[in-house]
Design a protein around this motif. Structure first.
Motif, PDB file in Angstrom:
ATOM      1  N   PHE A  35      -1.681   6.663  -7.615  1.00  9.44           N
ATOM      2  CA  PHE A  35      -2.570   7.605  -8.586  1.00  9.44           C
ATOM      3  C   PHE A  35      -2.863   6.630  -9.663  1.00  9.44           C
ATOM      4  CE2 PHE A  35      -3.323  10.314 -12.065  1.00  9.44           C
ATOM      5  CZ  PHE A  35      -3.987  11.192 -11.562  1.00  9.44           C
ATOM      6  N   LEU A  36      -1.756   5.734 -10.417  1.00  7.81           N
ATOM      7  CA  LEU A  36      -1.978   4.717 -11.220  1.00  7.81           C
ATOM      8  C   LEU A  36      -2.912   3.611 -11.019  1.00  7.81           C
ATOM      9  CD1 LEU A  36       1.510   4.774 -13.209  1.00  7.81           C
ATOM     10  CD2 LEU A  36      -0.653   6.391 -13.805  1.00  7.81           C
ATOM     11  N   LEU A  37      -2.745   3.368  -9.779  1.00  5.53           N
ATOM     12  CA  LEU A  37      -3.537   2.016  -9.117  1.00  5.53           C
ATOM     13  C   LEU A  37      -5.019   2.544  -9.104  1.00  5.53           C
ATOM     14  CD1 LEU A  37      -2.639  -0.710  -7.985  1.00  5.53           C
ATOM     15  CD2 LEU A  37      -3.076   0.405  -5.696  1.00  5.53           C
ATOM     16  N   PHE A  38      -5.244   3.785  -8.742  1.00  2.00           N
ATOM     17  CA  PHE A  38      -6.832   3.968  -8.737  1.00  2.00           C
ATOM     18  C   PHE A  38      -7.269   4.424 -10.103  1.00  2.00           C
ATOM     19  CE2 PHE A  38      -6.411   2.755  -4.574  1.00  2.00           C
ATOM     20  CZ  PHE A  38      -7.683   2.347  -4.028  1.00  2.00           C
ATOM     21  N   GLN A  39      -6.413   4.982 -10.994  1.00  2.00           N
ATOM     22  CA  GLN A  39      -6.799   5.483 -12.245  1.00  2.00           C
ATOM     23  C   GLN A  39      -7.187   4.438 -13.297  1.00  2.00           C
ATOM     24  OE1 GLN A  39      -6.706   8.770 -14.314  1.00  2.00           O
ATOM     25  NE2 GLN A  39      -7.583   9.353 -12.332  1.00  2.00           N
ATOM     26  N   VAL A  40      -6.593   3.383 -13.008  1.00  2.00           N
ATOM     27  CA  VAL A  40      -6.775   2.132 -13.941  1.00  2.00           C
ATOM     28  C   VAL A  40      -7.999   1.312 -13.685  1.00  2.00           C
ATOM     29  CG1 VAL A  40      -5.668   0.356 -12.752  1.00  2.00           C
ATOM     30  CG2 VAL A  40      -5.540   0.380 -14.990  1.00  2.00           C
ATOM     31  N   GLN A  41      -8.546   1.562 -12.386  1.00  2.00           N
ATOM     32  CA  GLN A  41      -9.744   0.901 -11.909  1.00  2.00           C
ATOM     33  C   GLN A  41     -10.970   1.324 -12.584  1.00  2.00           C
ATOM     34  OE1 GLN A  41     -10.233   0.397  -7.555  1.00  2.00           O
ATOM     35  NE2 GLN A  41      -8.007  -0.280  -7.410  1.00  2.00           N
ATOM     36  N   TYR A 138      -0.486  -4.157 -12.356  1.00  2.00           N
ATOM     37  CA  TYR A 138      -1.582  -3.924 -11.129  1.00  2.00           C
ATOM     38  C   TYR A 138      -0.688  -4.539 -10.062  1.00  2.00           C
ATOM     39  CZ  TYR A 138      -5.553  -2.455  -8.276  1.00  2.00           C
ATOM     40  OH  TYR A 138      -6.203  -2.005  -7.273  1.00  2.00           O
ATOM     41  N   LEU A 139      -0.259  -5.830 -10.144  1.00  2.00           N
ATOM     42  CA  LEU A 139       0.572  -6.411  -9.042  1.00  2.00           C
ATOM     43  C   LEU A 139       1.739  -5.629  -8.859  1.00  2.00           C
ATOM     44  CD1 LEU A 139       0.865  -9.151  -7.515  1.00  2.00           C
ATOM     45  CD2 LEU A 139       2.555  -9.758  -9.357  1.00  2.00           C
ATOM     46  N   LEU A 140       2.310  -4.920  -9.765  1.00  2.00           N
ATOM     47  CA  LEU A 140       3.557  -4.389  -9.165  1.00  2.00           C
ATOM     48  C   LEU A 140       3.240  -2.938  -8.491  1.00  2.00           C
ATOM     49  CD1 LEU A 140       5.837  -5.009 -12.242  1.00  2.00           C
ATOM     50  CD2 LEU A 140       6.200  -6.300  -9.968  1.00  2.00           C
ATOM     51  N   LEU A 141       2.239  -2.483  -8.947  1.00  4.86           N
ATOM     52  CA  LEU A 141       1.835  -1.166  -8.515  1.00  4.86           C
ATOM     53  C   LEU A 141       1.169  -1.491  -7.076  1.00  4.86           C
ATOM     54  CD1 LEU A 141      -0.168   0.595 -11.411  1.00  4.86           C
ATOM     55  CD2 LEU A 141       1.873   1.191 -10.481  1.00  4.86           C
ATOM     56  N   SER A 142       0.579  -2.434  -6.808  1.00  5.19           N
ATOM     57  CA  SER A 142       0.030  -2.762  -5.360  1.00  5.19           C
ATOM     58  C   SER A 142       1.265  -2.875  -4.663  1.00  5.19           C
ATOM     59  CB  SER A 142      -0.756  -4.210  -5.561  1.00  5.19           C
ATOM     60  OG  SER A 142      -2.061  -4.022  -6.425  1.00  5.19           O
ATOM     61  N   VAL A 177     -11.088  10.880  -7.440  1.00  5.26           N
ATOM     62  CA  VAL A 177     -12.026  12.099  -7.402  1.00  5.26           C
ATOM     63  C   VAL A 177     -11.687  12.619  -8.860  1.00  5.26           C
ATOM     64  CG1 VAL A 177     -12.600  14.201  -6.517  1.00  5.26           C
ATOM     65  CG2 VAL A 177     -11.944  12.154  -4.906  1.00  5.26           C
ATOM     66  N   SER A 178     -10.434  12.762  -9.124  1.00  2.00           N
ATOM     67  CA  SER A 178     -10.302  13.335 -10.675  1.00  2.00           C
ATOM     68  C   SER A 178     -10.746  12.686 -11.723  1.00  2.00           C
ATOM     69  CB  SER A 178      -8.612  13.570 -10.982  1.00  2.00           C
ATOM     70  OG  SER A 178      -7.877  12.334 -10.791  1.00  2.00           O
ATOM     71  N   TYR A 179     -10.844  11.240 -11.821  1.00  2.00           N
ATOM     72  CA  TYR A 179     -11.255  10.584 -12.960  1.00  2.00           C
ATOM     73  C   TYR A 179     -12.515  11.064 -13.612  1.00  2.00           C
ATOM     74  CZ  TYR A 179     -12.054   7.173 -16.064  1.00  2.00           C
ATOM     75  OH  TYR A 179     -12.316   6.295 -17.280  1.00  2.00           O
ATOM     76  N   PRO A 180     -13.657  11.229 -12.829  1.00  6.30           N
ATOM     77  CA  PRO A 180     -14.919  11.617 -13.376  1.00  6.30           C
ATOM     78  C   PRO A 180     -15.174  13.096 -13.642  1.00  6.30           C
ATOM     79  CG  PRO A 180     -15.080  11.122 -10.969  1.00  6.30           C
ATOM     80  CD  PRO A 180     -13.699  10.802 -11.031  1.00  6.30           C
ATOM     81  N   TRP A 196      -2.151   6.463 -19.842  1.00  7.48           N
ATOM     82  CA  TRP A 196      -1.979   5.498 -18.496  1.00  7.48           C
ATOM     83  C   TRP A 196      -0.629   4.639 -18.758  1.00  7.48           C
ATOM     84  CZ3 TRP A 196      -1.037   0.828 -16.774  1.00  7.48           C
ATOM     85  CH2 TRP A 196      -1.280   0.513 -15.620  1.00  7.48           C
ATOM     86  N   SER A 197      -0.668   4.271 -19.935  1.00 10.92           N
ATOM     87  CA  SER A 197       0.370   3.197 -20.234  1.00 10.92           C
ATOM     88  C   SER A 197       1.990   4.094 -20.334  1.00 10.92           C
ATOM     89  CB  SER A 197       0.259   2.518 -21.656  1.00 10.92           C
ATOM     90  OG  SER A 197      -1.007   1.819 -21.641  1.00 10.92           O
ATOM     91  N   TRP A 198       1.743   5.216 -20.854  1.00 11.48           N
ATOM     92  CA  TRP A 198       3.202   5.916 -20.788  1.00 11.48           C
ATOM     93  C   TRP A 198       3.531   6.602 -19.378  1.00 11.48           C
ATOM     94  CZ3 TRP A 198       6.536   5.251 -24.424  1.00 11.48           C
ATOM     95  CH2 TRP A 198       6.270   4.702 -25.318  1.00 11.48           C
TER      96      TRP A 198
END
Length: 837
Positions: A35-41, A138-142, A177-180, A196-198
């Motif tokens: 979830f965080l991986l694709f929210q940060v993009q 992002y490396l660690l989330l990946s 999908v939730s972002y926009p 996102w950071s927290w």
């Protein structure tokens, strides 16, 4: 104590956390990481989009970075599992998690020091920015997906870890999908970055718990190995079974090739539809969502991937996608049908069907019109299957359906040839490598090799081969090449039927591929020879360029001279995708202001108001062909253009003469207009009488030019009590009126909305809003306001009794007010929706 622990491990009774909580922790950690991986993009992309011109290429560059770092994360997981003992894996991972948390808190918002200075391709600057701000997190989330699946396989040897991959993609899809729809409308960019950071801190806690479990498990197994006299530092296999088959020699190649093709089609389709079909800036959400959905369906269970269904559906939709026009003129209604290509074959079939199913129309049947209709040989009007100006939704559905079928085939075949759990990290490493290779091709190689978005045509070419080959494999006729198909049959009847199906399935693709090979590839190599038209006119593409900021082309119209029958150049047009960015006649009318900038347009009236001023100063955000320089008719006039694309500056100077014909001084300032105006404001005001905002890429909107902070900069260069800010709002997809109205209310400004409905003789219908407190100008043109004949000192927007102009009947709730800021803008709020009948 160590001996007791060793005995417990050897007997399978080693102490471990509760099974249900451990399994839940693995699932939660993988879900949160995805979830965080694709929210940060989208979050980080939106932060930097205004700094690099608002180009769709900013998103594709970010995608390349994320795909590359995804590969790096999978590589870290693979080599960690392969070469480190479980305890050391956990220790290294915890150390990296702590370091990433230190980088992330309290916010991942990039510093303004990253803003670019020039207009050169910013690809590597964007990559460096992303590395410094989100690289390690992002490396660690990946790496979380493959690494924790490997830990899961060690912790639960009897359970398959592959469904966790589907769970990972569910988290990714939900984030995307939730972002926009939820996050972006509710929170500004700075709030998003802090949350996102927290949330990443929460992920660190969950992942740390899993790491502690692996540390304990690794130490316990290490104690067992030490008791038995073996080294406890060697890594152990994921599963201890001895009957796990070794992958065949071709399987690793397919693990790379299939995801590479899917990734290439994802980015190529995104570029194609955002540039040439419907230039809606947030349209990248749909193809990426379909891409992830194909992963979810395929990896949840192999029964969801039905080979013959997706192969046949893929063939149909790939065929229809190739039949859709790339450009209204390049593949227009008047083009000859002599070339045997998939495009022309499909269009001919559709037109033949319309001539048989629709009644004849003798009225107004000539060469076709600009609304997407064509005329057949009998003079009947034939509605196009894909009308680019009216029915772009149908074309989008076809393109996205073709993409989804191709992704389903690629990822479904991956599941069919997935290895045993002991090769899990190698499998995911190959998949991520393929995704990165597809992104590298589209983002870095294709722009330097092709002059247009030709990688999409190559994808269609490959899609025909892929879908046809998959269908043939589904018949079982090539069973010895397909280990998963089952034992071969000895029934002769079935064999003959399969051979018949193979011949029928190969006949049409064979003709299609030969046509593409002989025609479309040659067309790519000789783009300057492209012609379309009939009768007394021919449209010839005389130049194509492509760079980070998009693909543009120049078309020259040739007209037959009545006395000599010789075809001579008549006009030139600059296209950005399907959108015209300027037209110039090549005869005595070459000084005429055309298209959206004619004297009857809003900008024409604004500049015309100041023509008596011998020292008129005009600033323009966006160059195009330089048409506005047609108004520079006096030696004392000064025109200053701001342009981010260096190729546009070259083309406008080489193929158009507006700037050369200017009587006054014309300057070109390269770089992002807002950043340039901001730097100039620190030195001195430009004192513009008129500032024109018209920097659109196709129909895409650079939102950073219409924010409160942007207008604060503009007002430093324009005395709004006398000068005018002219905003071009003509758009097929977005209603910009509420945004401009929000700005006028914020700064207490008057405004006029001027619609020019004339569309003939090189003059196009246009929509402008002139923002000013110049009472004389407002009084002079009050009756020209399309939607209200009244005038009040502050605002010109009211919900009047009259219905909107027929040309803009799709605009909804135009009196609304929406204020954009640098931290908050939501394009879904201004998406045009058709009114119900």
């Amino acid at each position: 104590m160590a001996a007791k622990l060793a005995d417990a491990v050897s007997n399978g009774t080693a102490p471990r956390p509760k099974t249900w909580w451990l399994g839940l922790n693995f699932a939660l950690t993988i879900f949160v990481s995805a979830f965080l991986l694709f929210q940060v993009q989208p979050l980080i992309s939106k932060f930097i989009l205004p700094w690099f011109g608002g180009s769709p290429a900013v998103w594709t560059t970010c995608m390349l970075f994320f795909q590359t770092l995804l590969f790096a994360g999978y590589a870290y997981a693979h080599f960690s599992v392969r070469y480190l003992a479980p305890a050391r894996q956990a220790l290294v991972h915890v150390m990296l998690l702590v370091a990433a948390l230190a980088v992330t808190l309290p916010s991942i918002a990039p510093s303004a020091s990253w803003k670019p200075e020039g207009s050169d391709s910013p690809t590597w600057q964007i990559m460096a920015l992303l590395v410094m701000n989100v690289g390690l997190p992002y490396l660690l989330l990946s790496s979380t997906g493959p690494l924790l699946q490997a830990w899961f396989a060690r912790s639960f040897p009897a359970r398959s870890p592959y469904r966790l991959y589907a769970l990972s993609n569910v988290g990714s899809l939900l984030a995307l999908v939730s972002y926009p729809f939820l996050v972006e409308p509710a929170l500004d960019s700075h709030q998003q970055s802090r949350i996102w950071s927290w949330s990443f801190a929460l992920f660190v806690v969950l992942c740390g718990y899993a790491a502690v479990h692996m540390w304990n498990l690794g130490r316990a197994k290490g104690a067992t190995a030490h008791t038995g006299g073996a080294s406890g530092t060697r890594p152990v296999q994921l599963v201890s079974g001895v009957d796990e088959p070794t992958p065949a020699w071709y399987q690793p190649l397919l693990w790379i090739t299939l995801p590479a093709f899917a990734s290439m089609m994802l980015l190529a389709t995104t570029n194609h539809v955002c540039q040439d079909v419907a230039v809606i800036p947030f349209l990248w959400v749909v193809p990426l969502s379909l891409y992830l959905l194909s992963f979810i369906i395929s990896f949840d269970h192999e029964r969801w991937y039905v080979r013959p269904f997706f192969a046949l559906a893929g063939l149909v939709f790939v065929y229809l996608a190739a039949a859709a026009p790339d450009f209204p003129i390049e593949f227009g209604e008047d083009e000859t049908k002599s070339k045997v290509t998939l495009t022309h074959f499909a269009k001919s079939t559709v037109e033949w069907w319309h001539t048989r199913t629709q009644p004849s129309r003798d009225d107004d049947a000539d060469d076709g019109d600009e609304n997407g209709t064509a005329a057949n040989d009998e003079g009947n009007t034939i509605p196009s299957l894909f009308e680019p100006e009216l029915d772009y939704v149908g074309e989008l559905v076809v393109h996205f359906a073709a993409l989804f079928c191709i992704c389903m085939i690629c990822h479904g075949e991956l599941v069919r040839i997935r290895p045993a759990p002991r090769y899990l990290t190698s499998f995911y490493l190959m998949i991520s490598a393929g995704g990165a290779l597809g992104g590298l091709f589209v983002t870095l190689i294709a722009p330097r090799v092709f002059e247009t978005y030709y990688e999409w045509k190559l994808g269609i070419f490959g899609g025909v081969i892929l879908t046809a080959a998959t269908f043939l494999l589904s018949t079982g006729i090539f069973q010895h090449f397909d280990d998963v198909a089952g034992p071969p049959t000895n029934k002769r009847g079935w064999s003959l039927a399969r051979w018949s199906i193979m011949l029928l399935a190969c006949a049409v693709p064979g003709l299609v591929l030969s046509g593409i090979a002989w025609s479309d590839v040659a067309k790519m190599l000789k783009a300057d020879d492209e012609e379309s038209g009939q009768g007394n006119y021919r449209d010839v593409v005389i130049a194509r360029v492509r760079n980070f900021y998009g693909a543009v082309r120049i078309e020259e119209r040739l007209q037959t001279e009545s006395d000599t029958d010789e075809m001579k150049p008549y006009s030139r047009t600059l296209y950005h995708g399907r959108i015209i960015h300027g037209l110039q006649y090549l005869d005595e009318d070459e000084r005429l202001a055309t298209t959206y900038y004619a004297t009857e347009s809003g900008v024409g009236r604004a500049i015309g108001f100041f023509k008596p001023n011998p020292n008129m100063r005009v600033g323009a955000v966006g160059l195009g062909t330089g048409t506005l320089a047609a108004y520079c008719t006096e030696p004392g006039y000064y025109f200053r253009f701001y342009e981010i694309n260096p190729r546009i500056e070259e083309l406008s100077n080489e193929y158009f003469t507006y700037r050369k014909n200017a009587a006054g001084k014309v300057d070109i300032i390269m770089g992002d207009a807002r950043l340039s105006l901001e730097r100039e404001a620190d030195e001195a005001s430009q004192r513009f009488d008129v500032l024109v905002l018209d920097a659109f890429s196709g129909d895409a909107i650079p939102t950073h030019l219409l924010t409160r902070e942007a207008f604060e900069i503009y007002l430093k260069h324009v005395d709004i009590d006398s000068g005018i800010i002219a905003v071009h709002i003509s758009n097929r997809y977005l209603d910009l009126v509420p945004v401009v109205r929000g700005l006028t209310e914020e700064f207490n400004l008057g405004s006029l909305r001027i619609h020019n409905s004339e569309s003939s003789g090189g003059v196009y219908s246009s929509e402008w809003i002139c923002v000013t407190n110049n009472r004389e100008f407002l009084d002079l043109h009050a009756e020209d306001d399309e939607y209200d004949s009244k005038w009040l000192p502050q605002y010109m927007f009211y919900a009047g009794e009259r219905q909107p102009h027929a040309a803009f009947e799709t605009i909804r709730s135009w009196p609304r007010s929406i204020l954009w800021t640098d931290a908050y803008s939501n394009l879904f709020d201004i998406l045009i929706r058709k009114e119900e009948d």
